[in-house]
Design a protein around this motif. Structure first.
Motif, PDB file in Angstrom:
ATOM      1  N   SER A  40       0.829  -1.201   0.000  1.00 26.69           N
ATOM      2  CA  SER A  40       0.000   0.000   0.000  1.00 26.69           C
ATOM      3  C   SER A  40       0.868   1.258   0.000  1.00 26.69           C
ATOM      4  N   ARG A  41       1.876   1.282   0.868  1.00 24.70           N
ATOM      5  CA  ARG A  41       2.781   2.440   0.950  1.00 24.70           C
ATOM      6  C   ARG A  41       3.540   2.631  -0.368  1.00 24.70           C
ATOM      7  N   ALA A  42       3.940   1.535  -0.992  1.00 25.19           N
ATOM      8  CA  ALA A  42       4.671   1.636  -2.267  1.00 25.19           C
ATOM      9  C   ALA A  42       3.797   2.233  -3.355  1.00 25.19           C
ATOM     10  N   TYR A  43       2.529   1.834  -3.394  1.00 27.49           N
ATOM     11  CA  TYR A  43       1.638   2.423  -4.401  1.00 27.49           C
ATOM     12  C   TYR A  43       1.498   3.923  -4.158  1.00 27.49           C
ATOM     13  N   TYR A  44       1.256   4.312  -2.917  1.00 29.84           N
ATOM     14  CA  TYR A  44       1.088   5.742  -2.656  1.00 29.84           C
ATOM     15  C   TYR A  44       2.382   6.520  -2.875  1.00 29.84           C
ATOM     16  N   ALA A  45       3.506   5.899  -2.645  1.00 27.46           N
ATOM     17  CA  ALA A  45       4.787   6.544  -2.976  1.00 27.46           C
ATOM     18  C   ALA A  45       4.859   6.780  -4.477  1.00 27.46           C
ATOM     19  N   MET A  46       4.462   5.785  -5.260  1.00 27.02           N
ATOM     20  CA  MET A  46       4.471   5.933  -6.711  1.00 27.02           C
ATOM     21  C   MET A  46       3.469   7.006  -7.138  1.00 27.02           C
ATOM     22  N   PHE A  47       2.306   7.008  -6.528  1.00 25.09           N
ATOM     23  CA  PHE A  47       1.292   8.013  -6.841  1.00 25.09           C
ATOM     24  C   PHE A  47       1.868   9.419  -6.648  1.00 25.09           C
ATOM     25  N   ILE A  91      -2.787  -4.085  -6.792  1.00 23.92           N
ATOM     26  CA  ILE A  91      -2.259  -4.774  -5.618  1.00 23.92           C
ATOM     27  C   ILE A  91      -2.577  -3.992  -4.347  1.00 23.92           C
ATOM     28  N   ARG A  92      -2.496  -2.685  -4.422  1.00 24.62           N
ATOM     29  CA  ARG A  92      -2.832  -1.853  -3.252  1.00 24.62           C
ATOM     30  C   ARG A  92      -4.294  -2.049  -2.879  1.00 24.62           C
ATOM     31  N   ARG A  93      -5.166  -2.083  -3.865  1.00 29.19           N
ATOM     32  CA  ARG A  93      -6.586  -2.311  -3.572  1.00 29.19           C
ATOM     33  C   ARG A  93      -6.789  -3.668  -2.889  1.00 29.19           C
ATOM     34  N   ALA A  94      -6.135  -4.685  -3.425  1.00 29.43           N
ATOM     35  CA  ALA A  94      -6.257  -6.020  -2.822  1.00 29.43           C
ATOM     36  C   ALA A  94      -5.714  -6.008  -1.398  1.00 29.43           C
ATOM     37  N   ALA A  95      -4.549  -5.411  -1.209  1.00 28.98           N
ATOM     38  CA  ALA A  95      -3.912  -5.381   0.112  1.00 28.98           C
ATOM     39  C   ALA A  95      -4.765  -4.638   1.134  1.00 28.98           C
ATOM     40  N   ASP A  96      -5.418  -3.583   0.703  1.00 28.14           N
ATOM     41  CA  ASP A  96      -6.185  -2.755   1.634  1.00 28.14           C
ATOM     42  C   ASP A  96      -7.616  -3.224   1.843  1.00 28.14           C
ATOM     43  N   ARG A 111       7.451  -6.506  -6.665  1.00 26.75           N
ATOM     44  CA  ARG A 111       6.734  -5.244  -6.885  1.00 26.75           C
ATOM     45  C   ARG A 111       7.365  -4.105  -6.099  1.00 26.75           C
ATOM     46  N   LEU A 112       7.815  -4.386  -4.898  1.00 30.00           N
ATOM     47  CA  LEU A 112       8.488  -3.341  -4.116  1.00 30.00           C
ATOM     48  C   LEU A 112       9.777  -2.910  -4.787  1.00 30.00           C
ATOM     49  N   ARG A 113      10.523  -3.873  -5.341  1.00 31.24           N
ATOM     50  CA  ARG A 113      11.767  -3.548  -6.051  1.00 31.24           C
ATOM     51  C   ARG A 113      11.481  -2.698  -7.281  1.00 31.24           C
ATOM     52  N   LYS A 114      10.504  -3.103  -8.074  1.00 33.48           N
ATOM     53  CA  LYS A 114      10.169  -2.356  -9.302  1.00 33.48           C
ATOM     54  C   LYS A 114       9.665  -0.958  -8.971  1.00 33.48           C
ATOM     55  N   ALA A 115       8.772  -0.862  -8.004  1.00 29.75           N
ATOM     56  CA  ALA A 115       8.248   0.454  -7.627  1.00 29.75           C
ATOM     57  C   ALA A 115       9.374   1.345  -7.110  1.00 29.75           C
ATOM     58  N   GLY A 116      10.227   0.795  -6.259  1.00 32.59           N
ATOM     59  CA  GLY A 116      11.344   1.573  -5.727  1.00 32.59           C
ATOM     60  C   GLY A 116      12.271   2.078  -6.816  1.00 32.59           C
ATOM     61  N   ALA A 117      12.561   1.235  -7.791  1.00 29.58           N
ATOM     62  CA  ALA A 117      13.446   1.636  -8.892  1.00 29.58           C
ATOM     63  C   ALA A 117      12.819   2.756  -9.717  1.00 29.58           C
ATOM     64  N   GLU A 118      11.534   2.646 -10.010  1.00 25.42           N
ATOM     65  CA  GLU A 118      10.874   3.682 -10.810  1.00 25.42           C
ATOM     66  C   GLU A 118      10.742   4.984 -10.035  1.00 25.42           C
ATOM     67  N   ILE A 119      10.458   4.889  -8.750  1.00 26.57           N
ATOM     68  CA  ILE A 119      10.363   6.094  -7.925  1.00 26.57           C
ATOM     69  C   ILE A 119      11.723   6.777  -7.842  1.00 26.57           C
ATOM     70  N   LEU A 120      12.777   5.995  -7.685  1.00 30.18           N
ATOM     71  CA  LEU A 120      14.131   6.558  -7.666  1.00 30.18           C
ATOM     72  C   LEU A 120      14.436   7.262  -8.983  1.00 30.18           C
ATOM     73  N   HIS A 121      14.094   6.620 -10.086  1.00 29.71           N
ATOM     74  CA  HIS A 121      14.341   7.214 -11.412  1.00 29.71           C
ATOM     75  C   HIS A 121      13.571   8.533 -11.564  1.00 29.71           C
TER      76      HIS A 121
END
Length: 131
Positions: A40-47, A91-96, A111-121
């Protein structure tokens, strides 16, 4: 050149994205609920990283709905990026919200790795543009 208000929004969203992704961590012993929370936190970080990028690059500073943000990012960053945002949202919807859903550690870690890499980029691109 960005207005002060736009730059402030860019910085606020970026700060929130970085803070949220820093909390989206699991370990070998993480419980189901720690995994749910991390996703959930990773999705909102990406958002928020996407909101920051859109404010900087396109000048969109108004509050965006999740579907609208997804459409904008797919249009401006491409199908693969849009697919990742859509996947993270699902995934965030499912998790929440889904009591019958259970995270799979391998999928969660991926998913955490991919989200983290894209957020870093995105963060690096935003920081470079602000300097």
């Amino acid at each position: 050149m960005l207005s002060r208000e736009t730059e402030r929004k860019v910085q606020q969203h970026l700060r929130l994205a970085q803070g949220l992704i820093d909390t989206a961590v699991i370990g070998d012993e993480s419980s189901e609920f720690e995994q749910r929370n991390a996703l959930s936190r990773a999705y909102y970080a990406m958002f928020h990283a996407c909101c920051s990028w859109l404010a900087l690059k396109v000048g969109i500073v108004r509050k965006l709905g999740h579907g609208e943000l997804l459409d904008e990012m797919r249009r401006r960053r491409g199908k693969d990026f849009g697919d990742l945002v859509r996947d993270m949202r699902g995934i965030r919807r499912a998790a929440d919200y889904r009591e019958d859903w259970r995270p799979q550690r391998r999928v969660t870690a991926d998913r955490l790795r991919k989200a983290g890499a894209e957020i870093l980029h995105l963060s690096q691109e935003i920081q470079a543009a602000l300097e």
